[in-house]
Design a protein around this motif. Structure first.
Motif, PDB file in Angstrom:
ATOM      1  N   ARG A   1     -28.646   4.603  19.739  1.00 33.80           N
ATOM      2  CA  ARG A   1     -29.673   5.241  20.550  1.00 33.80           C
ATOM      3  C   ARG A   1     -31.071   4.955  20.043  1.00 33.80           C
ATOM      4  O   ARG A   1     -31.303   4.905  18.841  1.00 33.80           O
ATOM      5  N   VAL A   2     -32.000   4.800  21.004  1.00 29.94           N
ATOM      6  CA  VAL A   2     -33.407   4.670  20.650  1.00 29.94           C
ATOM      7  C   VAL A   2     -33.881   6.023  20.101  1.00 29.94           C
ATOM      8  O   VAL A   2     -33.385   7.076  20.523  1.00 29.94           O
ATOM      9  N   GLY A   3     -34.773   5.977  19.120  1.00 31.31           N
ATOM     10  CA  GLY A   3     -35.278   7.225  18.527  1.00 31.31           C
ATOM     11  C   GLY A   3     -34.214   7.959  17.736  1.00 31.31           C
ATOM     12  O   GLY A   3     -34.266   9.183  17.592  1.00 31.31           O
ATOM     13  N   GLU A   4     -33.235   7.211  17.233  1.00 31.25           N
ATOM     14  CA  GLU A   4     -32.100   7.833  16.537  1.00 31.25           C
ATOM     15  C   GLU A   4     -32.520   8.414  15.188  1.00 31.25           C
ATOM     16  O   GLU A   4     -33.463   7.934  14.547  1.00 31.25           O
ATOM     17  N   THR A   5     -31.838   9.481  14.766  1.00 36.48           N
ATOM     18  CA  THR A   5     -31.990  10.020  13.411  1.00 36.48           C
ATOM     19  C   THR A   5     -30.605  10.049  12.771  1.00 36.48           C
ATOM     20  O   THR A   5     -29.591   9.968  13.471  1.00 36.48           O
ATOM     21  N   PHE A   6     -30.562  10.148  11.448  1.00 35.26           N
ATOM     22  CA  PHE A   6     -29.285  10.031  10.740  1.00 35.26           C
ATOM     23  C   PHE A   6     -29.041  11.204   9.776  1.00 35.26           C
ATOM     24  O   PHE A   6     -28.509  11.023   8.697  1.00 35.26           O
TER      25      PHE A   6
END
Ligand code: GDP
Ligand code: CA
Length: 333
Positions: free
Chosen positions: A78-83
């Motif tokens: 996904r675009v703008g992903e965080t982890f």
């Protein structure tokens, strides 16, 4: 106009995005889903279960790419992903750490897994996810190749071990960066699998079948390994036109060059076209940089053209799709 596209992840999804743009541009084709439909047969050979979640990497790449949610730079996720979740899992030493699940991505896997746990088939779960990404409104029907698990495994000697064994394709690809030499590629479960509902019908009723520049071994090869699919395509009355994933003797992205030799195929546009063969293909598009090999492919009975095949942006990809449809119309006559 009914178009069928068996597709892997990045290459397949980008091609379909260009195809949709080409269909939207051309006058007289009508509205998406009315004047034309695109049925994508998604590769599920890469699917795996992680932390109890069913992950379908190629299906998800198609959903995000067509739905406008993809990280286009990376080509997956996904675009703008965080982890955040991944970082928290690492704090627990919760294995495996090599598979990078993003927080947004996780919602897709949770939804799919919950639907499957409630008794939905993979087709049904995929339809729910596709609705969220508005694929039907874009004229796209996304079907998994099969509702039964058919996982691609590769035989190799894992790093630090001394005997060959079968490992899941994702472990080879993501964890070991395709470094160990592959002795064989196996579709585990294929013998007992059947095509998902609608797959054979879509192929039989198609006006065009397009093979996008997806990995010939582990994307298109896995779809063709489901009993019945290859025969249905071979016997279809629709023109079958493929687009080479090899440009100038090299893969454009990814590591398909490591896998083609394992199945005895040359890492070249002509090599891949000839490996699909005239039984499957009516037409084959190669990049202009491979124009010298056009005659060799044509001599095998496959109509072949050299056109620019770099999917640099959507308009360039739409032009590739138009060329594929034009070659299909030509061979139909
Ligand atoms: P994956 O499942 O994410 O590996 O994606 P696919 O199997 O659908 O596609 C991977 C293939 O796409 C690789 O073999 C690449 O060589 C090919 N590919 C990627 N970008 C391009 C492009 O711009 N042009 C062409 N012709 N092939 C491409
Ligand atoms: Ca894939």
């Amino acid at each position: 106009m009914r178009i069928v596209v068996p597709a892997g992840g990045t290459g397949g999804a980008r091609f379909v995005r260009g195809l949709l743009a080409a269909l939207a541009d051309s006058s007289g084709t009508g509205a998406p889903g009315e004047g034309w439909t695109v049925t994508v047969i998604g590769n599920t050979g890469d699917d795996l279960t992680m932390w109890g979640l069913r992950v379908c990497p190629d299906i998800d790449t198609v959903l995000y790419t067509l739905g406008g949610g993809i990280d286009d730079e990376r080509g997956w996720g996904r675009v703008g992903e965080t982890f955040t979740v991944k970082d928290e899992l690492a704090e627990y030493d919760s294995l495996p750490t090599w598979f990078g699940l993003g927080d947004r991505d996780l919602a897709t896997h949770l939804t799919r897994t919950a639907l499957l746990a409630d008794g939905a088939t993979l087709s049904e779960a995929t339809a729910v996810l596709a609705a969220r990404w508005e694929l039907p409104g874009r004229g796209v029907r996304l079907l998994p190749m099969s509702d039964q698990p058919v996982e691609t495994h590769v035989r190799l000697v894992p790093p630090g071990e001394d005997a060959p064994r079968l490992v899941h394709f994702q472990e080879y690809w993501v964890r070991w960066r395709a470094e160990p030499a592959v002795e064989a590629v196996v579709s585990v479960g294929a013998e007992d699998a059947v095509p998902a509902p609608g797959v054979l019908e879509a192929i039989t009723e198609a006006d065009f079948i397009l093979l996008p520049p997806s990995n010939p071994v582990v994307s298109i090869g896995s779809v063709l390994a489901v009993p019945g699919i290859r025969t249905a395509i071979e016997e279809s009355l629709a023109p079958v036109v493929g687009v080479s994933p090899i440009v100038g003797g090299q893969v454009v992205r990814g590591m398909a060059d490591k896998l083609l030799p394992a199945i005895g195929v040359d890492v070249s546009a002509a090599g891949v076209g000839l490996a699909y063969g005239p039984g499957l293909l009516d037409g084959w598009l190669m990049d202009t940089s491979d124009a010298a090999d056009v005659d060799r492919v044509a001599a095998a009975g496959i109509a072949c053209r050299a056109v620019p095949l770099m999917m640099t942006d959507v308009p360039a990809t739409a032009e590739i799709a138009r060329q594929a449809l034009a070659l299909g119309e030509l061979v139909e006559q």
